[in-house]
Scaffold this active site. Structure first.
Site, PDB file in Angstrom:
ATOM      1  N   ASP A   1      -1.351  10.247  16.921  1.00 32.96           N
ATOM      2  CA  ASP A   1      -2.580   9.376  17.289  1.00 32.96           C
ATOM      3  C   ASP A   1      -3.475   9.506  16.478  1.00 32.96           C
ATOM      4  O   ASP A   1      -4.323   8.271  15.896  1.00 32.96           O
ATOM      5  CB  ASP A   1      -3.388  10.170  18.642  1.00 32.96           C
ATOM      6  CG  ASP A   1      -2.319   9.964  19.727  1.00 32.96           C
ATOM      7  OD1 ASP A   1      -1.144   9.363  19.558  1.00 32.96           O
ATOM      8  OD2 ASP A   1      -2.425  10.782  20.951  1.00 32.96           O
TER       9      ASP A   1
ATOM     10  N   GLY B   1      -5.467  14.103  26.735  1.00 32.24           N
ATOM     11  CA  GLY B   1      -4.963  14.052  27.978  1.00 32.24           C
ATOM     12  C   GLY B   1      -5.832  13.142  29.034  1.00 32.24           C
ATOM     13  O   GLY B   1      -6.182  12.078  28.644  1.00 32.24           O
TER      14      GLY B   1
ATOM     15  N   GLU C   1       0.610  -1.658  29.770  1.00 34.80           N
ATOM     16  CA  GLU C   1       1.918  -1.830  30.354  1.00 34.80           C
ATOM     17  C   GLU C   1       2.997  -0.576  29.299  1.00 34.80           C
ATOM     18  O   GLU C   1       2.773  -0.666  28.104  1.00 34.80           O
ATOM     19  CB  GLU C   1       2.364  -3.128  29.779  1.00 34.80           C
ATOM     20  CG  GLU C   1       3.826  -3.550  29.987  1.00 34.80           C
ATOM     21  CD  GLU C   1       4.091  -4.937  29.993  1.00 34.80           C
ATOM     22  OE1 GLU C   1       4.854  -5.546  30.524  1.00 34.80           O
ATOM     23  OE2 GLU C   1       3.715  -5.544  28.738  1.00 34.80           O
TER      24      GLU C   1
ATOM     25  N   GLY D   1      -1.531   5.491  27.016  1.00 33.23           N
ATOM     26  CA  GLY D   1      -1.888   4.426  26.118  1.00 33.23           C
ATOM     27  C   GLY D   1      -3.361   4.649  25.805  1.00 33.23           C
ATOM     28  O   GLY D   1      -3.936   3.368  25.201  1.00 33.23           O
TER      29      GLY D   1
ATOM     30  N   LYS E   1     -10.862  10.966  17.392  1.00 38.02           N
ATOM     31  CA  LYS E   1     -10.473  11.628  18.459  1.00 38.02           C
ATOM     32  C   LYS E   1     -10.578  13.058  18.263  1.00 38.02           C
ATOM     33  O   LYS E   1      -9.624  13.789  17.710  1.00 38.02           O
ATOM     34  CB  LYS E   1      -8.822  11.351  18.409  1.00 38.02           C
ATOM     35  CG  LYS E   1      -7.695  12.083  19.847  1.00 38.02           C
ATOM     36  CD  LYS E   1      -6.433  11.622  19.750  1.00 38.02           C
ATOM     37  CE  LYS E   1      -5.717  12.236  20.806  1.00 38.02           C
ATOM     38  NZ  LYS E   1      -6.133  11.524  21.819  1.00 38.02           N
TER      39      LYS E   1
END
Length: 220
Positions: free
Chosen positions: A53, A121, A179, A15, A38
Site C-alpha cells: 500500500d 484495517g 467494486e 479498497g 498511511k
C-alpha cells in the site's frame, strides 16, 4: 483552502488504498498539490515495497519507493498481516498512539491542496490494548471518506460503521462503494441500496479500472 480527508473502511482489503491512490492521481491531474500518508501498515514486506500500500501511494505521488520516502509515508510498519496491535506484539513492540496522532495532526496542517491520511484495517480495528482506529479518527478531526465493499453482507457492515462514526460525532464526507470484481450481487443494486439506507450521506461508486473520475465530487 486545503481539502483534508481521513480514509477508513469497514474492514481489510476493501479498497482504501485504491481510493487513496485514485484521489491522488485525480488531484494531480488537476494540478493540485497532494500530501498523503498511511502512518500504520501491517503485512509489510520490505522486499516487495512497490506492491505494498505504501509503495502504491508513493507511485501515485510520483515518488520513488526509497527508504526515506517509505519511512515518511508509513513510519509504523509491521511484517505480520494482522491487526496493528497484534502485528506490533509479534515483533515485541506496541504502537505509540500519541505519536501517531501527533504525526496526523502535523500532516493535516501541511501546505497542500489535498491532504490524505489513510487508516489501517477497519473503523474498529485495535491500535493498542485500549485505542482503535475510531479513536484515531476522532482525535485527528478530519472528515472521513468511508470505503465499503460490494460483497454480500456489505450493507450490514456499512451501516454498523456509519453508526459507530456518527455516535462519536465524526463528519462523513462520503461513502465510496469500491467494486471488487468478485461480488455475487449487482454493483448498481448494492450502490442504490447503500444510498437508500444511508441518505442523506453522499455515496459514490468506484468501479475497478475505471479511473478516479467518480471521486471528483470529493475535490470540489
Amino acid at each position: 483552502m486545503a481539502i483534508k480527508y481521513f480514509i477508513t473502511s469497514t474492514g481489510t482489503g476493501i479498497g482504501k488504498t485504491y481510493v487513496t491512490t485514485a484521489l491522488i492521481r485525480l488531484a494531480r491531474s488537476k494540478n493540485m498539490s497532494v500530501a498523503a500518508y498511511k502512518p500504520v501498515i501491517s503485512g509489510f514486506d520490505k522486499q516487495e515495497i512497490a506492491g505494498s500500500d505504501t509503495g502504491e501511494i508513493l507511485a501515485a505521488l510520483g515518488e520513488a519507493p526509497t527508504e526515506e520516502n517509505v519511512a515518511r509515508v508509513s513510519p509504523w510498519r509491521f511484517a505480520a498481516p494482522l491487526a496493528p496491535n497484534m502485528a506490533a506484539r509479534a515483533e515485541g513492540k506496541t504502537l505509540d498512539c500519541d505519536a501517531i496522532l501527533s504525526l496526523s495532526l502535523s500532516a493535516l496542517q501541511e501546505n497542500a491542496d489535498l491532504v490524505l491520511i489513510e487508516g489501517v484495517g477497519g473503523v474498529m480495528v485495535p491500535l493498542d490494548d485500549k485505542k482503535t482506529v475510531l479513536d484515531w479518527i476522532v482525535a485527528a478531526g478530519a472528515p472521513v471518506v468511508l470505503v465499503v465493499g460490494d460483497y454480500l453482507g456489505t450493507i450490514s457492515h456499512t451501516l454498523t460503521a456509519v453508526e459507530a462514526l456518527r455516535a462519536r460525532g465524526v463528519k462523513i464526507a462520503a461513502l465510496v462503494v469500491s467494486e471488487s470484481g468478485e461480488a455475487t450481487v449487482s454493483f448498481d443494486d448494492t450502490l442504490a441500496e447503500i444510498a437508500r439506507w444511508t441518505a442523506p450521506l453522499r455515496v459514490l461508486g468506484l468501479r475497478r479500472d475505471a479511473g478516479g473520475d467518480a471521486l471528483a465530487p470529493l475535490l470540489a
